[in-house]
Motif scaffolding. Structure first.
Motif, PDB file in Angstrom:
ATOM      1  N   VAL A 188       0.823  -1.219   0.000  1.00 41.64           N
ATOM      2  CA  VAL A 188       0.000   0.000   0.000  1.00 41.64           C
ATOM      3  C   VAL A 188       0.857   1.269   0.000  1.00 41.64           C
ATOM      4  CG1 VAL A 188      -1.663   1.367   1.324  1.00 41.64           C
ATOM      5  CG2 VAL A 188      -2.090  -1.060   0.906  1.00 41.64           C
ATOM      6  N   PRO A 189       1.827   1.428   0.925  1.00 39.30           N
ATOM      7  CA  PRO A 189       2.621   2.663   0.868  1.00 39.30           C
ATOM      8  C   PRO A 189       3.464   2.792  -0.398  1.00 39.30           C
ATOM      9  CG  PRO A 189       3.436   1.186   2.594  1.00 39.30           C
ATOM     10  CD  PRO A 189       2.142   0.637   2.131  1.00 39.30           C
ATOM     11  N   ILE A 190       3.933   1.674  -0.964  1.00 35.48           N
ATOM     12  CA  ILE A 190       4.709   1.746  -2.207  1.00 35.48           C
ATOM     13  C   ILE A 190       3.825   2.222  -3.356  1.00 35.48           C
ATOM     14  CG2 ILE A 190       5.912   0.365  -3.947  1.00 35.48           C
ATOM     15  CD1 ILE A 190       6.945  -1.414  -1.651  1.00 35.48           C
ATOM     16  N   VAL A 191       2.649   1.595  -3.500  1.00 36.10           N
ATOM     17  CA  VAL A 191       1.746   1.936  -4.606  1.00 36.10           C
ATOM     18  C   VAL A 191       1.191   3.358  -4.439  1.00 36.10           C
ATOM     19  CG1 VAL A 191      -0.435   1.332  -5.722  1.00 36.10           C
ATOM     20  CG2 VAL A 191       1.187  -0.469  -5.090  1.00 36.10           C
ATOM     21  N   ALA A 192       0.831   3.715  -3.202  1.00 34.21           N
ATOM     22  CA  ALA A 192       0.311   5.069  -2.953  1.00 34.21           C
ATOM     23  C   ALA A 192       1.382   6.118  -3.229  1.00 34.21           C
ATOM     24  CB  ALA A 192      -0.200   5.177  -1.518  1.00 34.21           C
ATOM     25  N   ARG A 234      -8.303  10.377  -0.107  1.00 26.54           N
ATOM     26  CA  ARG A 234      -8.176  11.501  -1.038  1.00 26.54           C
ATOM     27  C   ARG A 234      -6.849  12.247  -0.832  1.00 26.54           C
ATOM     28  NH1 ARG A 234     -10.766  10.397  -5.266  1.00 26.54           N
ATOM     29  NH2 ARG A 234     -12.997  10.113  -5.029  1.00 26.54           N
ATOM     30  N   LYS A 235      -6.442  12.378   0.421  1.00 28.99           N
ATOM     31  CA  LYS A 235      -5.227  13.123   0.718  1.00 28.99           C
ATOM     32  C   LYS A 235      -3.967  12.282   0.486  1.00 28.99           C
ATOM     33  CE  LYS A 235      -2.832  15.569   4.458  1.00 28.99           C
ATOM     34  NZ  LYS A 235      -2.830  15.889   5.906  1.00 28.99           N
ATOM     35  N   GLU A 236      -3.986  11.020   0.929  1.00 27.82           N
ATOM     36  CA  GLU A 236      -2.770  10.207   0.929  1.00 27.82           C
ATOM     37  C   GLU A 236      -2.724   9.169  -0.191  1.00 27.82           C
ATOM     38  OE1 GLU A 236      -0.372  11.059   2.670  1.00 27.82           O
ATOM     39  OE2 GLU A 236      -1.330  12.362   4.165  1.00 27.82           O
ATOM     40  N   ARG A 237      -3.821   9.011  -0.950  1.00 31.33           N
ATOM     41  CA  ARG A 237      -3.932   8.038  -2.040  1.00 31.33           C
ATOM     42  C   ARG A 237      -4.017   6.597  -1.555  1.00 31.33           C
ATOM     43  NH1 ARG A 237      -6.028  10.045  -6.107  1.00 31.33           N
ATOM     44  NH2 ARG A 237      -5.035   8.629  -7.595  1.00 31.33           N
ATOM     45  N   GLY A 238      -4.200   6.398  -0.254  1.00 31.72           N
ATOM     46  CA  GLY A 238      -4.327   5.044   0.256  1.00 31.72           C
ATOM     47  C   GLY A 238      -4.726   5.029   1.711  1.00 31.72           C
ATOM     48  N   CYS A 239      -4.949   3.832   2.233  1.00 32.22           N
ATOM     49  CA  CYS A 239      -5.230   3.638   3.654  1.00 32.22           C
ATOM     50  C   CYS A 239      -5.009   2.174   3.974  1.00 32.22           C
ATOM     51  CB  CYS A 239      -6.667   4.052   4.004  1.00 32.22           C
ATOM     52  SG  CYS A 239      -7.926   2.957   3.306  1.00 32.22           S
ATOM     53  N   LEU A 240      -4.940   1.867   5.258  1.00 32.88           N
ATOM     54  CA  LEU A 240      -4.876   0.490   5.749  1.00 32.88           C
ATOM     55  C   LEU A 240      -5.850   0.421   6.918  1.00 32.88           C
ATOM     56  CD1 LEU A 240      -1.036   0.107   5.495  1.00 32.88           C
ATOM     57  CD2 LEU A 240      -2.613  -1.576   4.540  1.00 32.88           C
ATOM     58  N   ALA A 241      -7.105   0.091   6.609  1.00 36.81           N
ATOM     59  CA  ALA A 241      -8.174   0.208   7.601  1.00 36.81           C
ATOM     60  C   ALA A 241      -8.958  -1.092   7.710  1.00 36.81           C
ATOM     61  CB  ALA A 241      -9.111   1.350   7.228  1.00 36.81           C
ATOM     62  N   TRP A 242      -9.685  -1.229   8.811  1.00 37.19           N
ATOM     63  CA  TRP A 242     -10.626  -2.339   8.974  1.00 37.19           C
ATOM     64  C   TRP A 242     -11.875  -1.998   8.178  1.00 37.19           C
ATOM     65  CZ3 TRP A 242     -14.952  -2.746  12.834  1.00 37.19           C
ATOM     66  CH2 TRP A 242     -15.546  -4.027  12.809  1.00 37.19           C
ATOM     67  N   MET A 400       4.135   5.593   4.544  1.00 39.41           N
ATOM     68  CA  MET A 400       3.564   4.828   5.655  1.00 39.41           C
ATOM     69  C   MET A 400       3.426   5.716   6.886  1.00 39.41           C
ATOM     70  SD  MET A 400       2.207   2.135   6.757  1.00 39.41           S
ATOM     71  CE  MET A 400       2.326   0.471   7.417  1.00 39.41           C
ATOM     72  N   ASN A 401       4.428   6.539   7.162  1.00 39.61           N
ATOM     73  CA  ASN A 401       4.342   7.462   8.306  1.00 39.61           C
ATOM     74  C   ASN A 401       3.186   8.439   8.126  1.00 39.61           C
ATOM     75  OD1 ASN A 401       6.490   6.352   9.725  1.00 39.61           O
ATOM     76  ND2 ASN A 401       8.011   7.662   8.719  1.00 39.61           N
ATOM     77  N   ALA A 402       2.956   8.895   6.889  1.00 41.88           N
ATOM     78  CA  ALA A 402       1.851   9.808   6.619  1.00 41.88           C
ATOM     79  C   ALA A 402       0.504   9.114   6.841  1.00 41.88           C
ATOM     80  CB  ALA A 402       1.949  10.337   5.186  1.00 41.88           C
ATOM     81  N   LEU A 403       0.411   7.843   6.428  1.00 45.98           N
ATOM     82  CA  LEU A 403      -0.822   7.085   6.653  1.00 45.98           C
ATOM     83  C   LEU A 403      -1.073   6.870   8.142  1.00 45.98           C
ATOM     84  CD1 LEU A 403      -0.559   4.320   3.872  1.00 45.98           C
ATOM     85  CD2 LEU A 403      -2.137   6.258   3.920  1.00 45.98           C
ATOM     86  N   ILE A 404      -0.021   6.572   8.883  1.00 40.79           N
ATOM     87  CA  ILE A 404      -0.154   6.357  10.333  1.00 40.79           C
ATOM     88  C   ILE A 404      -0.654   7.631  11.006  1.00 40.79           C
ATOM     89  CG2 ILE A 404       1.174   5.991  12.457  1.00 40.79           C
ATOM     90  CD1 ILE A 404       2.934   4.021  10.822  1.00 40.79           C
TER      91      ILE A 404
END
Length: 511
Positions: A188-192, A234-242, A400-404
């Motif tokens: 996810v962080p690589i693709v985003a 929308r902001k980060e181009r990805g997420c890792l959520a339930w 990944m840090n931005a997503l966190i």
């Protein structure tokens, strides 16, 4: 209060995807109406209704004769104040159970049957016993490919769908069965970071020691509202959520609540679960990872090829671009098995730590590269190099840090459980096989995934030389009972086979 009404009492019990009601055995309505324990009742008040499974209580401190107790989920669903007056009646049996019984008898179901079943499940007309009957009836390859398509579409229609208003929305999913296989948290962080949209919504573990949501929860919040999820993506181009909070194919979450304690994970349900969730999340392009190995879910190449055809058939009819990678499933991926230990491995890879697990890094780059090649501006064969550059440059770690931060950073403690047991080699030689299923069982008995610090930390992988008495892996746990259960299981079978180099199980996969 009239003789035919009861006062609502909130009972602080989490019954996990099942509405449960509690009546005192001396309740006049209970005695007059002939209710029985585990029968279904209809609770009504001021236009609000809820169906619930009845439990009978003899302790007045739990519920008194003039009260109706409701579990946390049932109380929330009824959505009235505690003390409100309600009426209680027998609930009609779900009509779709006729279709379940027909399936048990070997008959073929049509689209309307599956829509009726999933609708009744979502409307809580099914008890967990009835859901178990449906799962068993449709398990063990008892669905033909058209039935599987019908089931997937019915599950998709059971809830909301997301629309990202973009022509390419990527996602990936592994069918599971390989401990430590947390590639999504690297993909996810690589693709985003490449700029592609990849909103990754994941389930929690069903039969494994950790799911993507369980491991990401070590680092950040994963229970995100749909609005917040949209803002982050929308902001980060990805997420890792339930995925459970977004009401995406909710019937899937309800079925998983029964599959998990029963250890059921049938092929048909798995395909329907994965595709309905991905389509509901708005995915247009999906990469499926099917690991193959002697102790993986898929143990032979012909099974993997048949499963690939099944995914492709249903995916094509539901208009999603779907590709399948068949990967090496001979052993766990990475070193850690369990949320904390897997999160440690992931952060090591993202930080380009020289001690990071090489196999986790390589597999994640292969998968990310394949997804990047969905991008029409990327030539076939270039994806891996692009993914590697994104990782090695630090852009993936920064993403990944931005997503966190966007999801809600947690105080990160990557130290495993306080109780540690070392499992050692019984002889000299090389590691010739590692039993995925046994390693997962040991990690689960140690407390994973519920206990985030529990799990197994592997020190030796396939082909590694070992000396008698050398440590193969460590078991970590937080609680004495879990610790003993895991130790006892490892003593019966530690999951490792030690022999000579020529006995190493060869991979069927050119990976």
């Amino acid at each position: 209060m009239s003789n035919d009404t009861l006062q609502i009492r909130r009972i602080a019990i989490d019954t996990y995807h099942e509405n449960v009601a509690y009546l005192h055995r001396e309740c006049g309505i209970y005695r007059a109406e002939g209710f029985q324990a585990l029968s279904k009742i209809l609770v009504s008040t001021n236009g609000s209704k809820v169906l619930a499974v009845l439990n009978v209580v003899d302790d007045s401190s739990i519920v008194q004769p003039g009260e109706l107790g409701l579990s946390e989920q049932a109380f929330a669903q009824l959505n009235v104040a505690e003390g409100c007056l309600v009426t209680v009646n027998h609930a009609e049996a779900p009509k779709s159970m006729d279709a379940v019984r027909r399936k048990i008898n070997g008959e073929r179901l049509d689209q309307d049957d599956f829509i009726s079943i999933t609708t009744d499940i979502v409307e809580t007309r099914y008890s967990k016993m009835e859901m178990a009957a449906f799962l068993v009836a449709t398990g063990q390859n008892n669905l033909d490919r058209d039935e599987l398509f019908f089931l997937t579409r019915a599950m998709l229609q059971s809830g909301d769908t997301m629309n990202w208003h973009e022509s390419l929305v990527a996602d990936k999913h592994c069918i599971g069965g390989i401990p430590g296989n947390r590639t999504s948290m690297l993909v996810v962080p690589i693709v985003a970071a490449h700029g592609m949209l990849i909103p990754k919504t994941s389930s929690r573990a069903i039969t494994s020691p950790a799911g993507t949501a369980d491991t990401m929860e070590v680092l950040a919040e994963v229970n995100l509202t749909p609005d917040r999820l949209h803002d982050i993506v929308r902001k980060e181009r990805g997420c890792l959520a339930w995925g459970g909070t977004a009401r995406l194919a909710p019937v899937d979450d309800m079925l998983i609540s029964v599959e998990r304690p029963l250890g059921i994970d049938s092929q048909g349900q798995m395909v329907a679960s994965i595709l309905s969730k991905k389509l509901a999340a708005g995915s247009t392009h999906l990469l499926i990872d099917i690991p193959v190995g002697p102790t993986a879910k898929v143990r032979h190449m012909n099974q993997a090829l048949a499963l690939r055809k099944l995914f492709e058939f249903v995916g094509d009819r539901l208009n999603i671009h779907l590709e399948v990678m068949i990967t090496d499933g001979r052993q766990p991926i990475g070193r850690g098995i369990g949320p904390i230990l897997e999160a440690r491995d992931i952060m090591q890879v993202l930080q380009n730590d020289p001690d990071a697990p090489f196999d986790l890094r390589q597999k994640s780059l292969q998968l990310a590269g394949r997804i990047i090649e969905f991008d029409p501006d990327v030539r076939g064969g270039q994806g891996y190099a692009i993914a590697r550059d994104i990782l090695e440059s630090g852009r993936a770690g920064a993403k990944m840090n931005a997503l966190i931060q966007a999801q809600g950073a947690k105080t990160i403690d990557l130290h495993p459980g306080s109780r540690c047991h070392e499992v050692v080699a019984c002889c000299d030689g090389v590691v010739t096989s590692i039993d995925n299923f046994q390693m997962a069982r040991i990690a689960r008995l140690a407390g994973a995934p519920m206990m985030k610090k529990a799990g197994v930390d592997l020190l030796k992988k396939l082909g590694n030389p070992v000396k008698k008495g050398e440590i193969l892996y460590r078991i970590y746990a937080e609680f004495p009972a879990d610790f003993k259960f895991a130790q006892d299981l490892a003593a019966q079978n530690n999951g490792y086979t030690i022999g000579s180099e020529e006995q190493i199980i060869k991979s069927l996969i050119a990976f």
